[in-house]
Scaffold this active site. Structure first.
Site, PDB file in Angstrom:
ATOM      1  N   GLU A 177       0.845  -1.193   0.000  1.00 37.96           N
ATOM      2  CA  GLU A 177       0.000   0.000   0.000  1.00 37.96           C
ATOM      3  C   GLU A 177       0.886   1.251   0.000  1.00 37.96           C
ATOM      4  O   GLU A 177       1.896   1.314   0.713  1.00 37.96           O
ATOM      5  CB  GLU A 177      -0.892  -0.033   1.249  1.00 37.96           C
ATOM      6  CG  GLU A 177      -2.314   0.386   1.016  1.00 37.96           C
ATOM      7  CD  GLU A 177      -3.091  -0.502   0.049  1.00 37.96           C
ATOM      8  OE1 GLU A 177      -3.080  -0.192  -1.168  1.00 37.96           O
ATOM      9  OE2 GLU A 177      -3.705  -1.472   0.496  1.00 37.96           O
ATOM     10  N   HIS A 178       0.504   2.222  -0.810  1.00 39.93           N
ATOM     11  CA  HIS A 178       1.222   3.488  -0.974  1.00 39.93           C
ATOM     12  C   HIS A 178       2.624   3.281  -1.567  1.00 39.93           C
ATOM     13  O   HIS A 178       3.443   4.185  -1.558  1.00 39.93           O
ATOM     14  CB  HIS A 178       1.298   4.267   0.350  1.00 39.93           C
ATOM     15  CG  HIS A 178      -0.038   4.854   0.726  1.00 39.93           C
ATOM     16  ND1 HIS A 178      -0.451   6.089   0.279  1.00 39.93           N
ATOM     17  CD2 HIS A 178      -1.055   4.353   1.452  1.00 39.93           C
ATOM     18  CE1 HIS A 178      -1.682   6.327   0.751  1.00 39.93           C
ATOM     19  NE2 HIS A 178      -2.070   5.282   1.457  1.00 39.93           N
ATOM     20  N   THR A 179       2.871   2.096  -2.062  1.00 38.04           N
ATOM     21  CA  THR A 179       4.157   1.817  -2.697  1.00 38.04           C
ATOM     22  C   THR A 179       4.149   2.179  -4.175  1.00 38.04           C
ATOM     23  O   THR A 179       5.207   2.403  -4.761  1.00 38.04           O
ATOM     24  CB  THR A 179       4.481   0.316  -2.567  1.00 38.04           C
ATOM     25  OG1 THR A 179       3.283  -0.412  -2.854  1.00 38.04           O
ATOM     26  CG2 THR A 179       4.938  -0.024  -1.154  1.00 38.04           C
ATOM     27  N   ALA A 222     -14.983   3.241  -0.682  1.00 33.67           N
ATOM     28  CA  ALA A 222     -14.696   2.041   0.103  1.00 33.67           C
ATOM     29  C   ALA A 222     -13.268   1.547  -0.105  1.00 33.67           C
ATOM     30  O   ALA A 222     -12.891   0.499   0.385  1.00 33.67           O
ATOM     31  CB  ALA A 222     -15.682   0.939  -0.238  1.00 33.67           C
ATOM     32  N   ASP A 246      -4.434   1.141  -9.219  1.00 31.66           N
ATOM     33  CA  ASP A 246      -5.868   0.875  -9.359  1.00 31.66           C
ATOM     34  C   ASP A 246      -6.253   0.689 -10.825  1.00 31.66           C
ATOM     35  O   ASP A 246      -7.001  -0.226 -11.183  1.00 31.66           O
ATOM     36  CB  ASP A 246      -6.689   2.030  -8.772  1.00 31.66           C
ATOM     37  CG  ASP A 246      -6.318   2.331  -7.334  1.00 31.66           C
ATOM     38  OD1 ASP A 246      -5.670   1.476  -6.702  1.00 31.66           O
ATOM     39  OD2 ASP A 246      -6.667   3.426  -6.851  1.00 31.66           O
TER      40      ASP A 246
HETATM   41  C1  GLA Z   1      -5.181   4.808  -3.851  1.00 33.73           C
HETATM   42  C2  GLA Z   1      -4.409   5.248  -5.084  1.00 33.73           C
HETATM   43  C3  GLA Z   1      -3.398   4.175  -5.511  1.00 33.73           C
HETATM   44  C4  GLA Z   1      -2.534   3.732  -4.335  1.00 33.73           C
HETATM   45  C5  GLA Z   1      -3.389   3.425  -3.113  1.00 33.73           C
HETATM   46  C6  GLA Z   1      -2.561   3.155  -1.894  1.00 33.73           C
HETATM   47  O1  GLA Z   1      -5.977   3.688  -4.148  1.00 33.73           O
HETATM   48  O2  GLA Z   1      -5.278   5.505  -6.152  1.00 33.73           O
HETATM   49  O3  GLA Z   1      -2.613   4.658  -6.571  1.00 33.73           O
HETATM   50  O4  GLA Z   1      -1.553   4.695  -4.050  1.00 33.73           O
HETATM   51  O5  GLA Z   1      -4.287   4.471  -2.807  1.00 33.73           O
HETATM   52  O6  GLA Z   1      -1.806   2.004  -2.058  1.00 33.73           O
END
Ligand code: GLA
Length: 389
Positions: free
Chosen positions: A35-37, A125, A174
């Site tokens: 996550e956030h990577t 969500a 995403d």
């Molecule tokens: C959101 C962003 C993604 C990602 C996530 C965290 O979903 O759209 O690009 O950074 O947060 O992992």
């Protein structure tokens, strides 16, 4: 066979516009770990899931753009032509207009088109309903206009639409997941090289259960962008000492320790989290290959702890959901999912225990917060595609 939702958008389209549309489905996503990577050049492990947006799209032969949100009482946004596309007051329409704008930036003259959409991806969500909206239209326009963009380019178009028209400086996870998803598989994406590898994940043997905290943080996009800036500050300091560093992918805990005196504590913690989270994705994939879901789940718990304590993107409701899940029989792992500040937790649960899990977690949550959370059992599906009508 089109789903009932798809049949509904098709019917609305044909009634309103009087011609046959192209039908496209675009799934939301889960992320097992990492996550956030993505915007730090690191690793993620998402999958496309069976909560999707259905689209009916067609070229109308004129210049007008007509967009209809069937879920929102057929709310309609109309523009005279693509010449005056700019972000407007209607949030859902901006995702679509952002995509059309990206096509124009790539030199494609976007003619008049009509689009009706409806979705089952819950909004806010953390399941990327916005990416599904962007990717579905990008795919549809690419088909209708014969622009020949490949899926990676469509993912970039969709990501840029989010950045420019929704103001979230998101990474590519995403949009990539929605477009590259494969039924029954999770995909590890290296967000630096964009190399990717699929791993089988059998949701019949181990369920993916999402529990929605129902929290939608109004400042989530601001806080998201702040995290990104904090990481960039870390990179700037590291670069002074290690010129090969271009993103936090090139950082190590040893390098961070060496420059720690020059980093403020917040920035240090954000950067250390990213380094550790990348290592967790790699470890998790090794466990997945070895069929060791218990060890995989431990990486998820560790990810949650880091997101809560160091990256500071969790909230009381998410923490309570993970705490309630942990230790229940048949729960292998749990963590918050997506950008954070609300949204869902993702839980790995053995099938026999799913009902008991949902009951326990829902009751614990209700006791603390006075309402029952929504839960979703997801299966892993194919990415964006056209369906025949
Ligand atoms: C959101 C962003 C993604 C990602 C996530 C965290 O979903 O759209 O690009 O950074 O947060 O992992």
């Amino acid at each position: 066979m089109p789903t009932p939702q798809m049949q509904a958008v098709q019917a609305v389209f044909e009634l309103r516009f009087g011609y046959a549309p192209l039908l496209v489905r675009a799934p939301g996503r889960v992320n097992l770990i990492g996550e956030h990577t993505d915007y730090n050049g690191g690793f993620v492990l998402p999958a496309a899931v069976d909560k999707e947006i259905s689209f009916a799209v067609g070229l109308n032969g004129g210049s007008q753009i007509r967009l209809v949100a069937h879920d929102l009482g057929d709310e309609t946004v109309e523009l005279a032509s693509a010449a005056d596309i700019s972000p407007g007051p209607v949030p859902w329409a901006n995702y679509l207009l952002g995509v059309a704008n990206e096509f124009q930036w790539r030199g494609v003259a976007v003619p008049g088109f009509d689009c009706v959409l409806a979705g089952t991806v819950p909004m806010g969500a953390g399941m990327s309903s916005s990416a599904a909206v962007e990717c579905g239209l990008a795919f549809a326009l690419n088909e209708l206009l014969h622009t020949g963009f490949d899926r990676l380019e469509l993912a970039r178009i969709a990501q840029l639409a989010e950045q420019t028209y929704a103001g979230v400086q998101c990474g590519i996870m995403d949009q990539f997941a929605s477009l590259f998803g494969r039924a029954g598989q999770v995909v590890r994406l290296d967000c630096r090289s964009l190399d990717y590898q699929y791993f089988p994940f059998d949701t019949a043997a181990c369920r993916l259960v999402l529990v929605n905290s129902g929290v939608k943080h109004s400042l989530a996009s601001t806080a998201y962008n702040t995290r990104r800036q904090e990481c960039e500050r870390g990179v700037a300091v590291l670069r002074l000492h290690y010129p090969d560093v271009t993103t936090l992918r090139d950082a190590t805990l040893a390098r961070l320790a060496a420059v720690r005196a020059e980093l403020d504590d917040t920035v240090y913690r954000r950067c250390a989290f990213i380094v550790q989270e990348n290592a967790r994705v790699e470890a998790a994939c090794r466990h997945l290959e070895a069929g060791n879901l218990a060890a995989f789940g431990q990486q998820m718990y560790a990810s949650h702890a880091g997101l809560r304590d160091d990256y500071a993107v969790s909230c009381a409701e998410l923490d309570a959901l993970v705490a309630a899940a942990r230790g229940l029989p048949g729960v292998l792992g749990a963590r918050m999912m997506g950008g954070g500040f609300g949204g869902c937790t993702i839980n790995l649960v053995v099938p026999e225990q799913v009902e008991a899990f949902i009951t326990s977690v829902s009751e614990a949550f209700e006791q603390q917060f006075g309402r029952r959370p929504e839960t979703y059992q997801t299966t892993i599906v194919e990415g964006v595609g056209a369906i025949s009508n």
